[in-house]
Design an enzyme around this catalytic site. Sequence first.
Site, PDB file in Angstrom:
ATOM      1  N   LYS A  54       0.638  -1.155   0.109  1.00 53.42           N
ATOM      2  CA  LYS A  54       0.111   0.039  -0.035  1.00 53.42           C
ATOM      3  C   LYS A  54       0.944   1.252  -0.172  1.00 53.42           C
ATOM      4  O   LYS A  54       0.457   2.196  -0.858  1.00 53.42           O
ATOM      5  CB  LYS A  54      -0.819  -0.118   1.181  1.00 53.42           C
ATOM      6  CG  LYS A  54      -1.926  -1.019   1.006  1.00 53.42           C
ATOM      7  CD  LYS A  54      -2.894  -1.417   2.377  1.00 53.42           C
ATOM      8  CE  LYS A  54      -3.842  -2.467   2.057  1.00 53.42           C
ATOM      9  NZ  LYS A  54      -4.562  -2.918   3.263  1.00 53.42           N
ATOM     10  N   GLN A  98      -4.800  -1.344   9.414  1.00 50.63           N
ATOM     11  CA  GLN A  98      -4.860  -2.677   8.990  1.00 50.63           C
ATOM     12  C   GLN A  98      -5.278  -3.642   9.756  1.00 50.63           C
ATOM     13  O   GLN A  98      -5.044  -3.871  11.051  1.00 50.63           O
ATOM     14  CB  GLN A  98      -3.275  -3.133   8.494  1.00 50.63           C
ATOM     15  CG  GLN A  98      -3.176  -4.513   7.814  1.00 50.63           C
ATOM     16  CD  GLN A  98      -3.921  -4.520   6.300  1.00 50.63           C
ATOM     17  OE1 GLN A  98      -3.475  -3.551   5.796  1.00 50.63           O
ATOM     18  NE2 GLN A  98      -4.587  -5.762   6.039  1.00 50.63           N
ATOM     19  N   ASP A 121     -11.060   3.099   4.056  1.00 48.30           N
ATOM     20  CA  ASP A 121     -11.363   1.778   3.780  1.00 48.30           C
ATOM     21  C   ASP A 121     -12.938   1.373   3.926  1.00 48.30           C
ATOM     22  O   ASP A 121     -13.454   0.462   3.764  1.00 48.30           O
ATOM     23  CB  ASP A 121     -10.709   0.904   5.046  1.00 48.30           C
ATOM     24  CG  ASP A 121     -10.143  -0.176   4.823  1.00 48.30           C
ATOM     25  OD1 ASP A 121      -9.979  -0.674   3.416  1.00 48.30           O
ATOM     26  OD2 ASP A 121      -9.402  -1.031   5.561  1.00 48.30           O
TER      27      ASP A 121
END
Length: 300
Positions: A54, A98, A121
């Site tokens: 990422k 994450q 997200d």
Amino acid sequence: MTATLIDGKAFAANLRERLAGEVAKMQAEHGVTPGLAVVLVGDDAASAVYVRNKGEQATAAGMHSVTHRLPAETNEADLIALVQTLNADPAIHGILVQLPLPKGLNPDRVIAAIDPDKDVDGLHVINAGRLSAGLPALTSCTPVGCMLLLKDRLGDLSGMRAVMVGRSNLMGKPMAQLLLAANCTVTIAHSRSKDLSSICREADILVVAVGQPEMVRGDWIKPGAVVLDVGMNRVPSKDPVKAAAGGTRLVGDVAFEEAAQGASAITPVPGGVGPMTIACLLRNTLEACARLHGLPTPVL
Ligand code: NDP
């Protein structure tokens, strides 16, 4: 095999190139650089690889990219304090924590601490609510990627029968909402659904995200359907010698060879849906940045 392959790898590479162009344009015209912060807690090996990818892809697209690596024993208050610092940082437009988090850290409380306008997200309940209300929302990256692949392949999805197998907050639910917003007739199936194969056979568009290796068989596919296989499952290598040495291979939730006989188009695993996820994270970061600065959202 009769189905056409949907090449998510090539699509994602092209999307990243277009994103880099939009980032450069935003810098030149408005003096703004989109910023992405990724927070990794603990030392899960797979998560570490995702986080590194990422960061690298954000940098390659010309974005400002920061990675915070915290030890597994980090307490929730400290993690939330970091999230709040990032919420207040004007150089950061996208925040991703994450998942999964180590035991003892509650993901719901941590995600709830993220500023919804920086929640790239798409997991904050405000964004889930906005999505289901048909309002502009930051939306989970993999479903966004799936929609880009579907629209590229099919154009207008209106009136199509879509079946989403899986109902997670990360994948199944937002995907079903996006299909509904695109005027599909949507069925959501899950582990308690009865006669799953018949439900799948109704689908013009079949999206599968269950985490069960090759569960969806060829005779579950309506002839001509478009099949998106989101699953990523590690199974023993086909080569018995390699398997004995612990060798693995990656397979999806769909039995690819069988399904490709009846489908008109299908994503492979790897190289289908997977590469779209990070590209769409960058797309969400650019979108969040544009919104936070009151700039027009680039259409990508
Ligand atoms: P979750 O485990 O959160 O959800 C799985 C869903 O599948 C649940 O809704 C579950 O139903 C349903 N399910 C499980 N077993 C069956 C079954 N036998 N029949 C029907 N439904 C079933 O997983 P995710 O949604 O996060 O991920 C699913 C898969 O997609 C995984 O392989 C994951 O690795 C992959 N993935 C890939 C991404 C990418 O970038 N390519 C991104 C995200 C996920 P119930 O709710 O009833 O338990």
